[in-house]
Design a protein around this motif. Sequence first.
Motif, PDB file in Angstrom:
ATOM      1  N   ALA A 155       0.840  -1.195   0.000  1.00 16.87           N
ATOM      2  CA  ALA A 155       0.000   0.000   0.000  1.00 16.87           C
ATOM      3  C   ALA A 155       0.881   1.253   0.000  1.00 16.87           C
ATOM      4  CB  ALA A 155      -0.917  -0.004   1.223  1.00 16.87           C
ATOM      5  N   GLY A 156       0.363   2.328  -0.596  1.00 17.14           N
ATOM      6  CA  GLY A 156       1.081   3.596  -0.544  1.00 17.14           C
ATOM      7  C   GLY A 156       1.294   4.257  -1.882  1.00 17.14           C
ATOM      8  N   ASN A 157       1.080   3.533  -2.974  1.00 19.87           N
ATOM      9  CA  ASN A 157       1.281   4.117  -4.304  1.00 19.87           C
ATOM     10  C   ASN A 157       0.366   5.322  -4.514  1.00 19.87           C
ATOM     11  OD1 ASN A 157       3.043   1.974  -5.820  1.00 19.87           O
ATOM     12  ND2 ASN A 157       1.495   0.816  -4.697  1.00 19.87           N
ATOM     13  N   ASN A 158       0.906   6.347  -5.192  1.00 20.38           N
ATOM     14  CA  ASN A 158       0.129   7.555  -5.483  1.00 20.38           C
ATOM     15  C   ASN A 158      -0.484   8.169  -4.225  1.00 20.38           C
ATOM     16  OD1 ASN A 158       0.038   8.550  -8.234  1.00 20.38           O
ATOM     17  ND2 ASN A 158      -0.726   6.528  -8.782  1.00 20.38           N
ATOM     18  N   PHE A 159       0.272   8.159  -3.146  1.00 16.02           N
ATOM     19  CA  PHE A 159      -0.196   8.732  -1.882  1.00 16.02           C
ATOM     20  C   PHE A 159      -0.655  10.173  -2.073  1.00 16.02           C
ATOM     21  CE2 PHE A 159       0.955  11.399   1.787  1.00 16.02           C
ATOM     22  CZ  PHE A 159       0.134  10.859   2.750  1.00 16.02           C
ATOM     23  N   SER A 160      -1.851  10.467  -1.612  1.00 20.00           N
ATOM     24  CA  SER A 160      -2.342  11.842  -1.631  1.00 20.00           C
ATOM     25  C   SER A 160      -3.130  12.103  -0.367  1.00 20.00           C
ATOM     26  CB  SER A 160      -3.199  12.102  -2.871  1.00 20.00           C
ATOM     27  OG  SER A 160      -4.293  11.211  -2.903  1.00 20.00           O
TER      28      SER A 160
ATOM     29  N   VAL B 235       4.770   1.847   1.690  1.00 19.72           N
ATOM     30  CA  VAL B 235       5.934   2.443   1.034  1.00 19.72           C
ATOM     31  C   VAL B 235       5.388   3.476   0.057  1.00 19.72           C
ATOM     32  CG1 VAL B 235       7.873   2.088  -0.533  1.00 19.72           C
ATOM     33  CG2 VAL B 235       7.393   0.407   1.250  1.00 19.72           C
ATOM     34  N   ILE B 236       5.873   4.698   0.167  1.00 20.66           N
ATOM     35  CA  ILE B 236       5.422   5.778  -0.703  1.00 20.66           C
ATOM     36  C   ILE B 236       6.561   6.128  -1.646  1.00 20.66           C
ATOM     37  CG2 ILE B 236       4.627   8.170  -0.796  1.00 20.66           C
ATOM     38  CD1 ILE B 236       3.410   7.700   2.011  1.00 20.66           C
ATOM     39  N   CYS B 237       6.331   5.973  -2.931  1.00 18.08           N
ATOM     40  CA  CYS B 237       7.358   6.172  -3.955  1.00 18.08           C
ATOM     41  C   CYS B 237       6.990   7.393  -4.790  1.00 18.08           C
ATOM     42  CB  CYS B 237       7.458   4.917  -4.815  1.00 18.08           C
ATOM     43  SG  CYS B 237       8.613   5.052  -6.182  1.00 18.08           S
TER      44      CYS B 237
ATOM     45  N   ASN C 298      16.936  -0.515 -16.143  1.00 21.17           N
ATOM     46  CA  ASN C 298      16.261   0.023 -17.329  1.00 21.17           C
ATOM     47  C   ASN C 298      15.448   1.283 -17.039  1.00 21.17           C
ATOM     48  OD1 ASN C 298      17.215  -2.231 -18.864  1.00 21.17           O
ATOM     49  ND2 ASN C 298      15.512  -3.444 -18.033  1.00 21.17           N
ATOM     50  N   SER C 299      15.749   1.950 -15.917  1.00 16.40           N
ATOM     51  CA  SER C 299      15.115   3.228 -15.614  1.00 16.40           C
ATOM     52  C   SER C 299      16.039   4.369 -16.038  1.00 16.40           C
ATOM     53  CB  SER C 299      14.812   3.338 -14.119  1.00 16.40           C
ATOM     54  OG  SER C 299      13.856   2.384 -13.727  1.00 16.40           O
ATOM     55  N   PHE C 300      15.505   5.583 -16.007  1.00 14.14           N
ATOM     56  CA  PHE C 300      16.260   6.745 -16.452  1.00 14.14           C
ATOM     57  C   PHE C 300      16.632   7.700 -15.322  1.00 14.14           C
ATOM     58  CE2 PHE C 300      13.841   5.278 -20.122  1.00 14.14           C
ATOM     59  CZ  PHE C 300      14.880   5.108 -21.037  1.00 14.14           C
ATOM     60  N   ALA C 301      15.979   7.534 -14.157  1.00 14.85           N
ATOM     61  CA  ALA C 301      16.255   8.435 -13.035  1.00 14.85           C
ATOM     62  C   ALA C 301      15.890   7.736 -11.737  1.00 14.85           C
ATOM     63  CB  ALA C 301      15.450   9.725 -13.189  1.00 14.85           C
ATOM     64  N   PRO C 302      16.553   8.122 -10.647  1.00 17.37           N
ATOM     65  CA  PRO C 302      16.206   7.505  -9.358  1.00 17.37           C
ATOM     66  C   PRO C 302      14.837   7.938  -8.874  1.00 17.37           C
ATOM     67  CG  PRO C 302      17.862   9.233  -9.078  1.00 17.37           C
ATOM     68  CD  PRO C 302      17.683   9.058 -10.546  1.00 17.37           C
ATOM     69  N   LEU C 303      14.181   7.032  -8.177  1.00 18.04           N
ATOM     70  CA  LEU C 303      12.924   7.299  -7.491  1.00 18.04           C
ATOM     71  C   LEU C 303      13.184   7.424  -5.995  1.00 18.04           C
ATOM     72  CD1 LEU C 303      10.887   4.574  -9.366  1.00 18.04           C
ATOM     73  CD2 LEU C 303      10.260   6.994  -9.420  1.00 18.04           C
ATOM     74  N   ALA C 304      12.371   8.217  -5.326  1.00 17.41           N
ATOM     75  CA  ALA C 304      12.462   8.351  -3.869  1.00 17.41           C
ATOM     76  C   ALA C 304      11.508   7.345  -3.233  1.00 17.41           C
ATOM     77  CB  ALA C 304      12.100   9.767  -3.444  1.00 17.41           C
ATOM     78  N   PHE C 305      12.051   6.501  -2.358  1.00 12.28           N
ATOM     79  CA  PHE C 305      11.239   5.502  -1.647  1.00 12.28           C
ATOM     80  C   PHE C 305      11.188   5.885  -0.165  1.00 12.28           C
ATOM     81  CE2 PHE C 305      12.841   3.349  -5.370  1.00 12.28           C
ATOM     82  CZ  PHE C 305      11.794   2.544  -5.777  1.00 12.28           C
TER      83      PHE C 305
END
Length: 327
Positions: free
Chosen positions: A113-118, A172-174, A223-230
């Motif tokens: 749970a946590g994807n697209n946290f708003s 986890v909020i990404c 295969n990604s182009f930039a880091p994500l914040a986890f």
Amino acid sequence: MSNDFTFNIKSIVFDENYHPSDNTRLTTNFANLARGKSRQENLRNTLRMIDNRFNNLAHWDNPNGDRYTLELDIISVEMTIGAAGGNDALPLIEILKPNIIDKKTGERTDGIAGNNFSSYVRDYDFSVLLPEHNADKATFGTPDNFGDFHGKLFKHFVNSDAYKQHFSKPPVICISASSSKVYHRTENVHPILGVEYQQNELSPTDRYFDKMGMKVRYFMPPNSFAPLAFYFIGDLLADYTNLELIGTISTMETFQKIYRPEIYNANSAAGKLYQPSLKNQDYSLTQIVYDRDERSQLAVKQGKYTEEHFIKPYKNILEQWAANDAH
């Protein structure tokens, strides 16, 4: 006091037939995609992108790249303040939760749970409180105790019986890496999360999430182009399975490619030193219609809605609760 705060969790399926309800937060990425003449095509293409990315990362025992599919649930959290003397439920948080379907075995696995946290209160903090605080000031700053109330409210929810009944692991909020910071590539490489990046100092967003009890690490998956914040509670690498992590990456990277193509759909990958920029011109667009300007305008509207219907009416109760809350 905190016993008077009760949470109610609702869930609906996010698929190509999804229509936002009248009371959903329209600033959420999934709601933005689900309106207008392109809505069904938007949704279908987004879900296909998520599945393709999942199978790309979960490539073992998956020769045709089609073993897995994700079903996404939109989780809406409402809060009732019993001591306020009313029964009105206040919209609080919306998130996505992936469910991982193994088409080979028929097995179904919960994602994180946590994807697209708003959050309505976060909209208020960033779209109402922060601009008002910085109006007519030469240098940007944050109010005293900025994010304290939202942080306590979030931790109270994660520790609640309602959360534990619905979810077996912490969220986890990404989200996107901050465009104001420079990231340094390290030698640490995780088989799923990819190469780890670090920054020299915390961003305002990092500090805001810290008050929610969440630490941050930055990874650029294969295969990604930039880091994500986890943002996470506990141990990001040890607490979750590979498939759970892939569910989060494939969902959030897809939305970032749509919402921030300049960073996450760039034509070249981040180097040893990397600063994200929305002014980058070397990127590709997805075939998905997304209105960023409208999203920003709605964030202000919903921040003001929160002020009018939540912050002001319950000011004394909220302040008393925050002062007494142990978290």
